[in-house]
Design a protein around this motif. Structure first.
Motif, PDB file in Angstrom:
ATOM      1  N   LYS A   1     -22.097   5.188   5.341  1.00 21.64           N
ATOM      2  CA  LYS A   1     -21.873   5.213   6.779  1.00 21.64           C
ATOM      3  C   LYS A   1     -20.420   4.811   6.991  1.00 21.64           C
ATOM      4  CE  LYS A   1     -26.556   4.224   8.287  1.00 21.64           C
ATOM      5  NZ  LYS A   1     -27.243   4.194   7.035  1.00 21.64           N
ATOM      6  N   PHE A   2     -19.646   5.704   7.555  1.00 21.63           N
ATOM      7  CA  PHE A   2     -18.240   5.413   7.799  1.00 21.63           C
ATOM      8  C   PHE A   2     -18.074   4.789   9.177  1.00 21.63           C
ATOM      9  CE2 PHE A   2     -17.837   8.931   4.724  1.00 21.63           C
ATOM     10  CZ  PHE A   2     -17.035   8.295   3.786  1.00 21.63           C
ATOM     11  N   GLU A   3     -17.120   3.896   9.299  1.00 21.12           N
ATOM     12  CA  GLU A   3     -16.728   3.327  10.585  1.00 21.12           C
ATOM     13  C   GLU A   3     -15.295   2.835  10.450  1.00 21.12           C
ATOM     14  OE1 GLU A   3     -18.470  -1.180  10.231  1.00 21.12           O
ATOM     15  OE2 GLU A   3     -19.833   0.374  10.920  1.00 21.12           O
ATOM     16  N   VAL A   4     -14.589   2.777  11.554  1.00 23.88           N
ATOM     17  CA  VAL A   4     -13.207   2.310  11.539  1.00 23.88           C
ATOM     18  C   VAL A   4     -13.197   0.864  11.038  1.00 23.88           C
ATOM     19  CG1 VAL A   4     -11.186   1.794  12.958  1.00 23.88           C
ATOM     20  CG2 VAL A   4     -12.495   3.874  13.365  1.00 23.88           C
ATOM     21  N   GLY A   5     -12.308   0.587  10.085  1.00 26.07           N
ATOM     22  CA  GLY A   5     -12.201  -0.749   9.519  1.00 26.07           C
ATOM     23  C   GLY A   5     -12.910  -0.913   8.184  1.00 26.07           C
TER      24      GLY A   5
ATOM     25  N   LYS B   1      -5.992  16.154   2.666  1.00 25.75           N
ATOM     26  CA  LYS B   1      -4.850  15.481   2.044  1.00 25.75           C
ATOM     27  C   LYS B   1      -5.371  14.363   1.161  1.00 25.75           C
ATOM     28  CE  LYS B   1      -0.987  16.276   5.092  1.00 25.75           C
ATOM     29  NZ  LYS B   1      -0.531  17.487   4.499  1.00 25.75           N
ATOM     30  N   ASN B   2      -4.737  14.228   0.009  1.00 28.22           N
ATOM     31  CA  ASN B   2      -5.131  13.189  -0.934  1.00 28.22           C
ATOM     32  C   ASN B   2      -3.868  12.780  -1.688  1.00 28.22           C
ATOM     33  OD1 ASN B   2      -6.280  11.560  -2.830  1.00 28.22           O
ATOM     34  ND2 ASN B   2      -7.765  13.064  -3.561  1.00 28.22           N
ATOM     35  N   ASP B   3      -3.113  11.849  -1.122  1.00 25.31           N
ATOM     36  CA  ASP B   3      -1.878  11.416  -1.769  1.00 25.31           C
ATOM     37  C   ASP B   3      -1.903   9.910  -2.019  1.00 25.31           C
ATOM     38  OD1 ASP B   3      -1.152  10.249   0.720  1.00 25.31           O
ATOM     39  OD2 ASP B   3      -0.097  12.052   1.336  1.00 25.31           O
ATOM     40  N   LYS B   4      -0.762   9.327  -2.331  1.00 26.18           N
ATOM     41  CA  LYS B   4      -0.700   7.913  -2.707  1.00 26.18           C
ATOM     42  C   LYS B   4      -1.055   6.962  -1.568  1.00 26.18           C
ATOM     43  CE  LYS B   4       2.887   8.554  -6.178  1.00 26.18           C
ATOM     44  NZ  LYS B   4       4.258   8.211  -6.556  1.00 26.18           N
ATOM     45  N   ARG B   5      -0.863   7.388  -0.327  1.00 20.71           N
ATOM     46  CA  ARG B   5      -1.043   6.481   0.808  1.00 20.71           C
ATOM     47  C   ARG B   5      -2.219   6.821   1.720  1.00 20.71           C
ATOM     48  NH1 ARG B   5       1.203   2.200  -0.185  1.00 20.71           N
ATOM     49  NH2 ARG B   5       0.852   1.585   1.941  1.00 20.71           N
ATOM     50  N   ARG B   6      -2.794   8.030   1.605  1.00 19.53           N
ATOM     51  CA  ARG B   6      -3.847   8.412   2.549  1.00 19.53           C
ATOM     52  C   ARG B   6      -4.792   9.455   1.973  1.00 19.53           C
ATOM     53  NH1 ARG B   6       0.164  12.183   6.151  1.00 19.53           N
ATOM     54  NH2 ARG B   6       0.736  13.407   4.351  1.00 19.53           N
TER      55      ARG B   6
ATOM     56  N   VAL C   1      -8.351   7.769   5.846  1.00 19.83           N
ATOM     57  CA  VAL C   1      -8.378   6.497   5.144  1.00 19.83           C
ATOM     58  C   VAL C   1      -6.981   6.257   4.599  1.00 19.83           C
ATOM     59  CG1 VAL C   1      -9.511   5.156   3.334  1.00 19.83           C
ATOM     60  CG2 VAL C   1     -10.769   6.975   4.474  1.00 19.83           C
ATOM     61  N   SER C   2      -6.414   5.085   4.898  1.00 14.34           N
ATOM     62  CA  SER C   2      -5.052   4.768   4.474  1.00 14.34           C
ATOM     63  C   SER C   2      -5.037   3.546   3.577  1.00 14.34           C
ATOM     64  CB  SER C   2      -4.158   4.505   5.686  1.00 14.34           C
ATOM     65  OG  SER C   2      -4.048   5.659   6.469  1.00 14.34           O
ATOM     66  N   LYS C   3      -4.030   3.493   2.721  1.00 17.97           N
ATOM     67  CA  LYS C   3      -3.858   2.354   1.824  1.00 17.97           C
ATOM     68  C   LYS C   3      -3.160   1.232   2.582  1.00 17.97           C
ATOM     69  CE  LYS C   3      -2.969   1.551  -2.981  1.00 17.97           C
ATOM     70  NZ  LYS C   3      -2.531   2.104  -4.223  1.00 17.97           N
ATOM     71  N   SER C   4      -3.550   0.004   2.301  1.00 25.32           N
ATOM     72  CA  SER C   4      -2.943  -1.142   2.984  1.00 25.32           C
ATOM     73  C   SER C   4      -1.504  -1.338   2.521  1.00 25.32           C
ATOM     74  CB  SER C   4      -3.740  -2.410   2.686  1.00 25.32           C
ATOM     75  OG  SER C   4      -3.539  -2.795   1.338  1.00 25.32           O
ATOM     76  N   MET C   5      -0.748  -2.057   3.306  1.00 28.66           N
ATOM     77  CA  MET C   5       0.652  -2.323   2.964  1.00 28.66           C
ATOM     78  C   MET C   5       0.766  -3.146   1.671  1.00 28.66           C
ATOM     79  SD  MET C   5       2.509  -0.806   4.984  1.00 28.66           S
ATOM     80  CE  MET C   5       3.227  -0.528   6.550  1.00 28.66           C
TER      81      MET C   5
ATOM     82  N   TYR D   1      -6.167  -2.518  -1.028  1.00 32.43           N
ATOM     83  CA  TYR D   1      -7.403  -1.858  -0.607  1.00 32.43           C
ATOM     84  C   TYR D   1      -7.077  -0.634   0.252  1.00 32.43           C
ATOM     85  CZ  TYR D   1      -6.445  -4.408   3.715  1.00 32.43           C
ATOM     86  OH  TYR D   1      -5.847  -4.910   4.836  1.00 32.43           O
ATOM     87  N   TRP D   2      -8.109   0.175   0.479  1.00 30.53           N
ATOM     88  CA  TRP D   2      -8.025   1.348   1.348  1.00 30.53           C
ATOM     89  C   TRP D   2      -8.909   1.072   2.554  1.00 30.53           C
ATOM     90  CZ3 TRP D   2      -5.445   6.016   0.041  1.00 30.53           C
ATOM     91  CH2 TRP D   2      -4.845   6.009  -1.213  1.00 30.53           C
ATOM     92  N   GLN D   3      -8.492   1.526   3.743  1.00 25.39           N
ATOM     93  CA  GLN D   3      -9.241   1.238   4.961  1.00 25.39           C
ATOM     94  C   GLN D   3      -9.381   2.489   5.822  1.00 25.39           C
ATOM     95  OE1 GLN D   3      -7.444  -1.792   7.407  1.00 25.39           O
ATOM     96  NE2 GLN D   3      -9.373  -2.210   8.446  1.00 25.39           N
ATOM     97  N   VAL D   4     -10.581   2.659   6.405  1.00 25.79           N
ATOM     98  CA  VAL D   4     -10.801   3.757   7.343  1.00 25.79           C
ATOM     99  C   VAL D   4     -10.029   3.440   8.617  1.00 25.79           C
ATOM    100  CG1 VAL D   4     -12.500   5.008   8.729  1.00 25.79           C
ATOM    101  CG2 VAL D   4     -13.076   4.295   6.409  1.00 25.79           C
ATOM    102  N   VAL D   5      -9.078   4.311   8.957  1.00 27.47           N
ATOM    103  CA  VAL D   5      -8.220   4.107  10.113  1.00 27.47           C
ATOM    104  C   VAL D   5      -8.721   4.917  11.307  1.00 27.47           C
ATOM    105  CG1 VAL D   5      -5.851   4.283  10.963  1.00 27.47           C
ATOM    106  CG2 VAL D   5      -6.267   3.733   8.580  1.00 27.47           C
ATOM    107  N   THR D   6      -9.132   6.152  11.047  1.00 26.92           N
ATOM    108  CA  THR D   6      -9.627   7.030  12.107  1.00 26.92           C
ATOM    109  C   THR D   6     -10.912   7.696  11.637  1.00 26.92           C
ATOM    110  OG1 THR D   6      -7.324   7.528  12.665  1.00 26.92           O
ATOM    111  CG2 THR D   6      -9.004   8.934  13.649  1.00 26.92           C
ATOM    112  N   PHE D   7     -11.918   7.715  12.514  1.00 27.38           N
ATOM    113  CA  PHE D   7     -13.172   8.387  12.174  1.00 27.38           C
ATOM    114  C   PHE D   7     -13.757   9.005  13.433  1.00 27.38           C
ATOM    115  CE2 PHE D   7     -17.882   8.031  11.252  1.00 27.38           C
ATOM    116  CZ  PHE D   7     -17.910   9.152  10.458  1.00 27.38           C
ATOM    117  N   LYS D   8     -13.822  10.324  13.442  1.00 28.76           N
ATOM    118  CA  LYS D   8     -14.415  11.061  14.550  1.00 28.76           C
ATOM    119  C   LYS D   8     -15.610  11.819  13.988  1.00 28.76           C
ATOM    120  CE  LYS D   8     -13.180  14.053  18.368  1.00 28.76           C
ATOM    121  NZ  LYS D   8     -12.124  14.851  18.987  1.00 28.76           N
ATOM    122  N   ASP D   9     -16.793  11.268  14.193  1.00 26.70           N
ATOM    123  CA  ASP D   9     -18.014  11.835  13.620  1.00 26.70           C
ATOM    124  C   ASP D   9     -18.683  12.791  14.601  1.00 26.70           C
ATOM    125  OD1 ASP D   9     -20.026  12.298  11.812  1.00 26.70           O
ATOM    126  OD2 ASP D   9     -21.135  10.479  12.270  1.00 26.70           O
ATOM    127  N   GLU D  10     -17.953  13.812  14.988  1.00 25.57           N
ATOM    128  CA  GLU D  10     -18.490  14.836  15.877  1.00 25.57           C
ATOM    129  C   GLU D  10     -18.397  16.178  15.165  1.00 25.57           C
ATOM    130  OE1 GLU D  10     -16.514  14.918  19.645  1.00 25.57           O
ATOM    131  OE2 GLU D  10     -16.521  12.737  19.801  1.00 25.57           O
TER     132      GLU D  10
END
Length: 146
Positions: free
Chosen positions: A9-13, A41-46, A62-66, A70-79
């Motif tokens: 189950k994906f969710e932001v954060g 897209k599947n690169d070093k940062r996202r 999903v983006s990599k933290s500074m 870790y990697w974090q879900v930044v945007t999720f539009k489940d439509e």
């Protein structure tokens, strides 16, 4: 790694420890939701995931933290404006073998027809007998440590 399909189950954060875990979760999510998803897209940062159906608004980023920990879900539009699909590019024998491992640990003598029926009932897609065989062989190799 994911142990069962209820974990997807994906969710932001939401946090992931590695890109490998993200890709595995996306594959499982695609099969369980019966949607044809594509990693755009599947690169070093996202990692960006979209629906293969043209015009569908589904979007996952999903983006990599500074700190690169870790990697974090930044945007999720489940439509979705698309229909569920019976065929899915993510439902491979390799994926099926991972999902069948716990089942085959308890019943290693399970017949191929039963595996095909289980996949159809549980995930909504039909494995061919060859795919079921390859999935069973891979799962048994992992279980036995070969």
């Amino acid at each position: 790694m994911l142990e069962n399909d209820e974990d997807v189950k994906f969710e932001v954060g939401l946090l992931f420890s590695s890109k490998k875990h993200i890709v595995e979760a996306v594959k499982t999510f695609a099969v369980i939701s019966k949607k044809n998803l594509k990693i755009k897209k599947n690169d070093k940062r996202r990692v960006i995931v979209i629906c293969k159906q043209k015009g569908c608004p589904f979007y996952l980023r999903v983006s990599k933290s500074m700190q690169d920990t870790y990697w974090q879900v930044v945007t999720f539009k489940d439509e979705h404006c698309c229909f569920r699909t019976a065929t899915n590019s993510q439902d491979t024998p390799k994926w099926a073998s991972k999902m069948l491992m716990s089942l085959l640990m308890h019943s290693p003598d399970m017949r191929l027809k039963a595996i095909v029926a289980y996949a159809l009932e549980k995930w909504g897609f039909r494995l061919s007998m060859d795919q079921a065989y390859r999935a069973k062989v891979k799962a048994m190799e992992k279980i036995e440590g070969a």
